[in-house]
Design a protein around this motif. Structure first.
Motif, PDB file in Angstrom:
ATOM      1  N   ARG A  66       0.902  -1.355  -0.026  1.00  0.00           N
ATOM      2  CA  ARG A  66       0.086   0.082  -0.023  1.00  0.00           C
ATOM      3  C   ARG A  66       0.814   1.339   0.037  1.00  0.00           C
ATOM      4  N   LEU A 169     -12.878   5.567 -10.849  1.00  0.00           N
ATOM      5  CA  LEU A 169     -11.281   4.814 -10.776  1.00  0.00           C
ATOM      6  C   LEU A 169     -10.725   5.048 -11.992  1.00  0.00           C
ATOM      7  N   MET A 183      -5.636  -0.750 -14.052  1.00  0.00           N
ATOM      8  CA  MET A 183      -6.329  -0.436 -12.712  1.00  0.00           C
ATOM      9  C   MET A 183      -6.934  -1.459 -11.997  1.00  0.00           C
ATOM     10  N   ILE A 184      -7.721  -2.685 -12.847  1.00  0.00           N
ATOM     11  CA  ILE A 184      -8.220  -3.784 -12.216  1.00  0.00           C
ATOM     12  C   ILE A 184      -7.021  -4.813 -12.069  1.00  0.00           C
ATOM     13  N   SER A 187      -5.833  -3.478  -8.399  1.00  0.00           N
ATOM     14  CA  SER A 187      -6.802  -3.617  -7.457  1.00  0.00           C
ATOM     15  C   SER A 187      -6.738  -5.162  -7.028  1.00  0.00           C
ATOM     16  N   HIS A 190      -5.571  -6.222  -3.401  1.00  0.00           N
ATOM     17  CA  HIS A 190      -6.473  -6.538  -2.133  1.00  0.00           C
ATOM     18  C   HIS A 190      -6.667  -7.996  -1.926  1.00  0.00           C
ATOM     19  N   TYR A 243      -9.076 -13.056  -5.127  1.00  0.00           N
ATOM     20  CA  TYR A 243      -9.780 -11.676  -4.756  1.00  0.00           C
ATOM     21  C   TYR A 243     -10.920 -11.685  -5.957  1.00  0.00           C
ATOM     22  N   SER A 256     -15.656  -0.144  -4.049  1.00  0.00           N
ATOM     23  CA  SER A 256     -14.829   0.122  -5.202  1.00  0.00           C
ATOM     24  C   SER A 256     -14.103  -1.243  -5.702  1.00  0.00           C
ATOM     25  N   ASP A 257     -14.320  -2.210  -4.894  1.00  0.00           N
ATOM     26  CA  ASP A 257     -13.874  -3.817  -5.290  1.00  0.00           C
ATOM     27  C   ASP A 257     -15.080  -4.240  -5.963  1.00  0.00           C
ATOM     28  N   LEU A 260     -16.156  -3.525  -9.648  1.00  0.00           N
ATOM     29  CA  LEU A 260     -15.308  -4.254 -11.002  1.00  0.00           C
ATOM     30  C   LEU A 260     -15.931  -5.183 -11.423  1.00  0.00           C
TER      31      LEU A 260
END
Length: 312
Positions: A66, A169, A183-184, A187, A190, A243, A256-257, A260
């Motif tokens: 992070r 996003l 971006m995906i 992500s 996570h 994930y 925001s997860d 997607l």
């Protein structure tokens, strides 16, 4: 003759072009063997240090990962996030991430060949890769040669929010020169770590129809006992593609997860990564490399900090 509006637009284009040229010039200095002649054992030193940090705390890996994102996304990859703020504002990042970098920096500087020759920004980039790799993720090549920034700011810090929709996003990541696929893939980080209940509790009790009802009930129980939940409940300290499988089942922790998968424009990529971990690992590596080129400083506007917490 051009009017004032046209002249203003032309000036803006020129400024953006100059910024792009300077950014490209700075990124061009990056290469994997940047320290080969001055600190040949750099990657091994950072690898061993991160391994020790991860043995001390399971929070170390996600916190360090992070930290890399927050650093690059706010003022560019220049370790400005490490500079101690007078207000103590650390963007809600965990102290284990900062300590991982400080320990790695100390380990590097304990080698006489390397002392005060390796930037904190490069150590963050290497430590982030090690956090991923030592958690089971890809062992991608890290480009090196960043200089550390001399300032940090808590003003006008803009980062993705836990309730952002796909358009928000994409808009944010496009400012970093990253695509929707990037971006995906990012992500997917996570798959490690946890989030405080305050970031998602408002989605529970049936308030977000995209949340699986059984997951909703589970989170209510979790937050009645502790103030956090794992982003990937099955393998919270393992870097994998679960994930994305959770998103397919309505078990994304943050809005925001989950968006997607609920948004048809990004669902196909989620399905692809959920079914093919190798492709996810490859795209994640590409996206991390691109992220690592954002806002890179040179000797002209940066320095090699002796203490990552303070400018020289």
């Amino acid at each position: 003759m051009a009017n004032l509006g046209e002249l203003a637009s032309l000036a803006a284009i020129v400024v953006l072009a100059e910024v792009a040229i300077l950014s490209s010039f700075a990124a061009a200095q990056l290469r994997p063997d940047y320290y080969a002649g001055v600190c040949p054992d750099l990657e091994g030193i950072v690898r061993d240090s991160v391994k020790r940090s991860m043995a001390k705390s399971p929070i170390s890996a996600p916190a360090t990962l992070r930290l890399f994102f927050h650093d690059c996304a706010v003022m560019g990859c220049d370790a400005s996030v490490m500079i101690v703020s007078p207000t103590g504002d650390d963007y809600s990042l965990k102290p284990e991430g900062f300590q991982t970098i400080l320990d790695a920096k100390a380990a590097v500087d304990s080698d006489p060949q390397c002392r005060y020759k390796v930037s904190c920004a490069d150590i963050i980039a290497l430590a982030a890769r090690e956090s991923v790799f030592q958690s089971g993720g890809p062992n991608y090549t890290v480009e090196l040669g960043r200089y550390d920034g001399k300032i940090s700011t808590t003003n006008n810090v803009t980062l993705p929010h836990g309730d952002d929709n796909l358009d928000s996003l994409n808009a944010f990541f496009s400012t970093l020169g990253l695509s929707q696929t990037d971006m995906i893939a990012l992500s997917g980080a996570h798959t490690l770590g946890a989030a405080d209940c305050s970031f998602f509790q408002h989605r529970t009790r049936g308030k977000d129809p995209s949340m699986n009802p059984s997951f909703d009930a589970q989170l209510q129980g979790t937050c009645s006992k502790q103030n956090f939940a794992f982003l990937d409940e099955v393998t919270p300290v393992g870097f994998d593609n679960l994930y994305f499988q959770h998103l397919q089942n309505g078990r994304g922790l943050l809005g925001s997860d989950q968006v997607l998968y609920t948004d048809e424009r990004s669902r196909g990529t989620v399905d692809y990564y959920a079914s093919n971990q190798g492709i996810f690992f490859y795209d994640f590596s590409v996206a991390m490399t691109k992220l690592g080129r954002v806002g890179v400083k040179t000797a002209a506007d940066g320095e090699i900090r002796r203490d990552c917490r303070y400018p020289n």
